[in-house]
Every structure is written in structure tokens, then in C-alpha cells.
Design a protein around this motif. Structure first.
Motif, PDB file in Angstrom:
ATOM      1  N   GLN A  78       2.806  -6.315 -73.852  1.00 14.40           N
ATOM      2  CA  GLN A  78       1.927  -8.079 -73.242  1.00 14.40           C
ATOM      3  C   GLN A  78       3.154  -8.512 -72.282  1.00 14.40           C
ATOM      4  O   GLN A  78       2.775  -8.643 -71.574  1.00 14.40           O
ATOM      5  CB  GLN A  78       1.486  -8.947 -74.292  1.00 14.40           C
ATOM      6  CG  GLN A  78       1.211  -9.992 -73.567  1.00 14.40           C
ATOM      7  CD  GLN A  78       0.272 -10.152 -73.389  1.00 14.40           C
ATOM      8  OE1 GLN A  78      -0.969  -9.260 -73.820  1.00 14.40           O
ATOM      9  NE2 GLN A  78      -0.279 -10.482 -72.346  1.00 14.40           N
ATOM     10  N   ILE A  79       4.387  -8.225 -72.385  1.00 15.30           N
ATOM     11  CA  ILE A  79       4.933  -9.285 -71.476  1.00 15.30           C
ATOM     12  C   ILE A  79       5.653  -7.857 -70.434  1.00 15.30           C
ATOM     13  O   ILE A  79       5.263  -8.146 -68.702  1.00 15.30           O
ATOM     14  CB  ILE A  79       6.633  -8.782 -72.040  1.00 15.30           C
ATOM     15  CG1 ILE A  79       6.963 -10.079 -73.240  1.00 15.30           C
ATOM     16  CG2 ILE A  79       7.504  -9.301 -71.150  1.00 15.30           C
ATOM     17  CD1 ILE A  79       8.150  -9.857 -73.855  1.00 15.30           C
ATOM     18  N   LEU A  80       4.858  -7.038 -70.032  1.00 15.34           N
ATOM     19  CA  LEU A  80       4.941  -6.089 -69.192  1.00 15.34           C
ATOM     20  C   LEU A  80       3.612  -5.768 -68.642  1.00 15.34           C
ATOM     21  O   LEU A  80       3.532  -5.988 -66.961  1.00 15.34           O
ATOM     22  CB  LEU A  80       4.906  -4.352 -69.641  1.00 15.34           C
ATOM     23  CG  LEU A  80       6.085  -4.022 -70.024  1.00 15.34           C
ATOM     24  CD1 LEU A  80       5.829  -2.381 -70.422  1.00 15.34           C
ATOM     25  CD2 LEU A  80       7.241  -3.707 -68.820  1.00 15.34           C
ATOM     26  N   GLN A  81       2.725  -6.234 -69.152  1.00 17.75           N
ATOM     27  CA  GLN A  81       1.346  -6.767 -68.349  1.00 17.75           C
ATOM     28  C   GLN A  81       1.147  -8.854 -67.926  1.00 17.75           C
ATOM     29  O   GLN A  81       0.735  -8.014 -66.973  1.00 17.75           O
ATOM     30  CB  GLN A  81       0.219  -6.479 -69.571  1.00 17.75           C
ATOM     31  CG  GLN A  81      -1.255  -7.418 -68.304  1.00 17.75           C
ATOM     32  CD  GLN A  81      -2.302  -7.094 -69.959  1.00 17.75           C
ATOM     33  OE1 GLN A  81      -2.208  -7.815 -70.988  1.00 17.75           O
ATOM     34  NE2 GLN A  81      -3.404  -7.056 -69.460  1.00 17.75           N
ATOM     35  N   ASN A  82       2.376  -8.827 -68.688  1.00 14.27           N
ATOM     36  CA  ASN A  82       2.451 -10.182 -67.755  1.00 14.27           C
ATOM     37  C   ASN A  82       3.492 -10.230 -66.622  1.00 14.27           C
ATOM     38  O   ASN A  82       3.381 -11.244 -65.719  1.00 14.27           O
ATOM     39  CB  ASN A  82       2.994 -11.709 -68.917  1.00 14.27           C
ATOM     40  CG  ASN A  82       2.284 -12.000 -69.846  1.00 14.27           C
ATOM     41  OD1 ASN A  82       1.315 -11.491 -69.666  1.00 14.27           O
ATOM     42  ND2 ASN A  82       2.729 -12.304 -70.520  1.00 14.27           N
ATOM     43  N   GLU A  83       4.209  -9.625 -66.568  1.00 13.41           N
ATOM     44  CA  GLU A  83       5.015  -9.004 -66.044  1.00 13.41           C
ATOM     45  C   GLU A  83       4.617  -8.049 -63.979  1.00 13.41           C
ATOM     46  O   GLU A  83       5.116  -7.990 -63.083  1.00 13.41           O
ATOM     47  CB  GLU A  83       6.557  -8.148 -66.107  1.00 13.41           C
ATOM     48  CG  GLU A  83       7.272  -8.660 -66.439  1.00 13.41           C
ATOM     49  CD  GLU A  83       8.352  -8.268 -67.293  1.00 13.41           C
ATOM     50  OE1 GLU A  83       7.919  -6.390 -67.625  1.00 13.41           O
ATOM     51  OE2 GLU A  83       9.196  -8.414 -67.627  1.00 13.41           O
ATOM     52  N   GLY A  84       3.381  -7.455 -64.256  1.00  8.62           N
ATOM     53  CA  GLY A  84       1.851  -7.235 -63.849  1.00  8.62           C
ATOM     54  C   GLY A  84       2.869  -5.575 -63.586  1.00  8.62           C
ATOM     55  O   GLY A  84       2.815  -5.006 -62.793  1.00  8.62           O
ATOM     56  N   LYS A  85       3.657  -5.029 -63.987  1.00  4.94           N
ATOM     57  CA  LYS A  85       3.739  -3.783 -64.567  1.00  4.94           C
ATOM     58  C   LYS A  85       2.667  -2.893 -65.463  1.00  4.94           C
ATOM     59  O   LYS A  85       3.176  -1.346 -65.530  1.00  4.94           O
ATOM     60  CB  LYS A  85       4.748  -3.367 -65.157  1.00  4.94           C
ATOM     61  CG  LYS A  85       6.235  -4.299 -63.944  1.00  4.94           C
ATOM     62  CD  LYS A  85       7.522  -3.750 -64.655  1.00  4.94           C
ATOM     63  CE  LYS A  85       8.595  -5.231 -64.454  1.00  4.94           C
ATOM     64  NZ  LYS A  85      10.030  -4.741 -65.043  1.00  4.94           N
ATOM     65  N   LEU A  86       1.803  -3.432 -66.021  1.00  5.38           N
ATOM     66  CA  LEU A  86       0.969  -2.867 -67.469  1.00  5.38           C
ATOM     67  C   LEU A  86      -0.097  -2.591 -66.951  1.00  5.38           C
ATOM     68  O   LEU A  86      -0.162  -4.440 -66.724  1.00  5.38           O
ATOM     69  CB  LEU A  86       2.120  -2.915 -68.639  1.00  5.38           C
ATOM     70  CG  LEU A  86       0.824  -2.035 -69.692  1.00  5.38           C
ATOM     71  CD1 LEU A  86       2.587  -1.249 -70.525  1.00  5.38           C
ATOM     72  CD2 LEU A  86       0.204  -2.996 -70.529  1.00  5.38           C
TER      73      LEU A  86
END
Length: 77
Positions: free
Chosen positions: A57-65
Motif C-alpha cells: 500500500q505504501i508503494l502504491q501511495n508512492e506511485g511505484k506500484l
């Protein structure tokens, strides 16, 4: 000791190696490649798969996933 931040790195490694994948396949890849570190991670050993989802979820929030693939498949952006 393994931290939750390491899980972010391991997710990226797994998706780089596997391509778009489901959560169970990503967890399997992490286990196969980082079992020793996970076993030595203290309390995280008992919650790492849950923590892995939060790291995703953090990676998604960072725009990486992205989790928008078929069947909520995770993929690198």
C-alpha cells in the motif's frame, strides 16, 4: 534485523523478477529468497505477510506500484 522497509524492497525485487503477480506469489518469492532474514526478524516473523500488504500500500501511495491488474494483481509502474 529485518524491518518493514525491507519488505518494500523485497516486493519490488519480486515484481521485477516475476512481473505482475498476485499477493500469494509475491509472498512465496519473498519467502524463497529471504526466509533466513524473516526467521531472524523477531516479532515481524509472525506478521510479515500482513506487513507485506501494508508495504504494498505504501508503494502504491508512492506511485511505484499498481494493484489494479486482473484479480488485484500487483505490478510495478
Amino acid at each position: 534485523m529485518t524491518t518493514r522497509d525491507a519488505l518494500k524492497i523485497w516486493i519490488v525485487e519480486a515484481l521485477s523478477a516475476l512481473g505482475p503477480s498476485t499477493v500469494p506469489r509475491i509472498a512465496q518469492h519473498i519467502w524463497e529468497n529471504h526466509e533466513a532474514e524473516l526467521r531472524q526478524s523477531g516479532d515481524l516473523f509472525y506478521t510479515w505477510q500482513y506487513a507485506m500488504r501494508w508495504a504494498g500500500q505504501i508503494l502504491q501511495n508512492e506511485g511505484k506500484l499498481s494493484k489494479a491488474g486482473p484479480g488485484r494483481t500487483w505490478m510495478l509502474i
